[in-house]
Design an enzyme around this catalytic site. Sequence first.
Site, PDB file in Angstrom:
ATOM      1  N   GLY A  36       0.812  -1.222   0.000  1.00 11.15           N
ATOM      2  CA  GLY A  36       0.000   0.000   0.000  1.00 11.15           C
ATOM      3  C   GLY A  36       0.840   1.265   0.000  1.00 11.15           C
ATOM      4  O   GLY A  36       0.361   2.335   0.363  1.00 11.15           O
ATOM      5  N   LEU A  37       2.118   1.167  -0.405  1.00 11.20           N
ATOM      6  CA  LEU A  37       2.979   2.354  -0.444  1.00 11.20           C
ATOM      7  C   LEU A  37       3.198   2.818  -1.886  1.00 11.20           C
ATOM      8  O   LEU A  37       4.090   3.600  -2.179  1.00 11.20           O
ATOM      9  CB  LEU A  37       4.322   2.077   0.258  1.00 11.20           C
ATOM     10  CG  LEU A  37       4.189   1.673   1.732  1.00 11.20           C
ATOM     11  CD1 LEU A  37       5.551   1.358   2.340  1.00 11.20           C
ATOM     12  CD2 LEU A  37       3.484   2.765   2.550  1.00 11.20           C
ATOM     13  N   GLU A  57      -2.087   3.721 -15.800  1.00  5.03           N
ATOM     14  CA  GLU A  57      -2.583   2.735 -14.833  1.00  5.03           C
ATOM     15  C   GLU A  57      -4.070   2.424 -15.057  1.00  5.03           C
ATOM     16  O   GLU A  57      -4.495   1.276 -15.012  1.00  5.03           O
ATOM     17  CB  GLU A  57      -2.345   3.246 -13.403  1.00  5.03           C
ATOM     18  CG  GLU A  57      -2.753   2.241 -12.376  1.00  5.03           C
ATOM     19  CD  GLU A  57      -1.888   2.274 -11.113  1.00  5.03           C
ATOM     20  OE1 GLU A  57      -0.830   2.929 -11.126  1.00  5.03           O
ATOM     21  OE2 GLU A  57      -2.281   1.629 -10.141  1.00  5.03           O
ATOM     22  N   ASP A 108      -1.600   8.966  -6.064  1.00  4.17           N
ATOM     23  CA  ASP A 108      -0.300   8.298  -5.927  1.00  4.17           C
ATOM     24  C   ASP A 108       0.720   8.837  -6.925  1.00  4.17           C
ATOM     25  O   ASP A 108       1.879   9.079  -6.576  1.00  4.17           O
ATOM     26  CB  ASP A 108      -0.472   6.788  -6.085  1.00  4.17           C
ATOM     27  CG  ASP A 108      -1.381   6.219  -5.009  1.00  4.17           C
ATOM     28  OD1 ASP A 108      -1.633   6.922  -4.016  1.00  4.17           O
ATOM     29  OD2 ASP A 108      -1.840   5.084  -5.169  1.00  4.17           O
TER      30      ASP A 108
HETATM   31  C1  GAF Z   1      -5.048   3.825  -3.920  1.00  3.64           C
HETATM   32  C2  GAF Z   1      -5.330   4.604  -5.189  1.00  3.64           C
HETATM   33  F1  GAF Z   1      -4.356   4.347  -6.123  1.00  3.64           F
HETATM   34  C3  GAF Z   1      -5.389   6.101  -4.930  1.00  3.64           C
HETATM   35  O1  GAF Z   1      -5.778   6.764  -6.109  1.00  3.64           O
HETATM   36  C4  GAF Z   1      -6.353   6.412  -3.780  1.00  3.64           C
HETATM   37  O2  GAF Z   1      -7.693   6.313  -4.200  1.00  3.64           O
HETATM   38  C5  GAF Z   1      -6.073   5.511  -2.583  1.00  3.64           C
HETATM   39  O3  GAF Z   1      -6.023   4.141  -2.933  1.00  3.64           O
HETATM   40  C6  GAF Z   1      -7.102   5.694  -1.497  1.00  3.64           C
HETATM   41  O4  GAF Z   1      -7.027   6.958  -0.961  1.00  3.64           O
HETATM   42  O5  GAF Z   1      -3.760   4.112  -3.438  1.00  3.64           O
END
Ligand code: GAF
Length: 387
Positions: free
Chosen positions: A127-128, A163, A175
Site C-alpha cells: 500500500g505504499l 494505470e 499516488d
Molecule cells: C489507492 C489509489 F491508487 C489512490 O488513487 C487512492 O484512491 C487511494 O487508494 C485511497 O485513498 O492508493
Amino acid sequence: MTDDVAARATAGFRSAYGAQPAGRWAAPGRANLIGEHTDYNDGFVLPFALSLRTVAAAATQPGGTWTVWSELTGETVSFGAAEVAAPGRVTGWAAYVAGVVWALREAGHAVPGARLAIASDVPLGSGLSSSAALESAVLAALVDLGGLDLPAERRPRLAQRAENAYVGAPTGIMDQSAAIRCRAGHALFLDCRDESVEHIPFDLDAAGLAMLVVDSRAPHRHADGEYAARRKSCEHAAEQLGVPALRDVSVADLDGALARLDDDETRRRVRHVVTEDQRVLDTVALLRAGRIREIGPLLTASHASMRDDFEITVPEIDTAVEAALAAGALGARMTGGGFGGCVLALVDDAAAAEAVAAAVTAAYAERGFTAPGHVTVLPGPGATRLD
Ligand code: GAF
C-alpha cells in the site's frame, strides 16, 4: 538506501545490456497522511513521499522498441509499436512500463525507443504505491531521453492514464501526484479537482516527533474488486445527489444529503468521503499553524471512518491501530487503498516508535497474525533525475 538501489539499477543495466546507462531517474513510494478515497471524488489529499524509491537506469535504443529488465524477477521484457498500440497487450509488472509508453504516444509525444533497468526499495503490495513509483520513474526517464515537452504538473495525469486505461486499475490521481510532485520536508496538499498543490511544511524532526509505518502484512484479499465497488458507490451517490462529485457536499450539507439517499451502505460511504475531506482541511490548517502534534486525533478519526463507514480495513490493520494508540501514539490510521497495507502512527520520538512497534508486534502475536514490519520515515523528495 537510494544509493544502493541506484547502484543495483546500474549493475542490472550493465549486465542486461553490456553498456552504461545514459542516466538514472528515481521516484518514491508514498504514504498518505490523511485523505483516503477522496481523490476520485474530486476531493483533497495530503500525501508525503518516502525515502524508499524506484530507480530506472535507462538509455535510448534505435528502432522504436522498448526493453525492460527488472530486479524483481530478473527477467527482461521487450515490446514494440504493436504492443503499445492498444491497452492490455503487455501484462504483469512490465504493463506499467508499456502503459507509460502507450499514454505518452496517445498524448502525441514521439517516445524514443529505450532500454531500461529497474530496481526498487518500495515494497510491493504494502500500500505504499510501488506502481506509481515505477510509472513515475519510467516517465521521467522517457521524457528526458526524448526531450519531450511534459512539465511535472502534467505528468501525474498521464501516469494515472497508464494505470487506469492500460493496466486496468481504476485508481485516482493521488499516488502519481505524490510520486512526482512531493517535496522533502513537506506534505503535498492536493486539490484533486483542479490538481492545484500547496507544499505544507511537515518537519517531524523539528517538532520532536516521529512517524512510524507499520506494514500490516495482511494478505490483500479482493482489494481490486472492493476498490472498484467503493468508487462506483461514490459515483452513484453523487448522481443521486445531483452533484458532479462528492467533494461538492460539505459537512454542513451532510445530514440533508444523507436523508436524500435510499440505503444505509451508501450513506456510510458518503459520510466517510465528506468528513474525510474536512479532516484533510483541518489537518492542513493545523500544519500551517505549526501545530503538528495536534493532528493525532484527526488521523485516528480518519481510521474510525475507514473502519466503520467506508469498511476498508481488516483485522490486522485495526489491531495495529488499536495497539499503537494504547501504547501512546498521538494518532494512528491505515494509509492507502485498504484491505491490508500499512498503518501510520504519529509518535513522540524514535524511542516511542520502538515502544509502539513492540506493542503492535505483541498484539499480533496474541492474535496469531504474521509478524508486522516497521520503519520510521521522513517526508522525502518527488521524482528526480539522479545523474
Ligand atoms: C489507492 C489509489 F491508487 C489512490 O488513487 C487512492 O484512491 C487511494 O487508494 C485511497 O485513498 O492508493
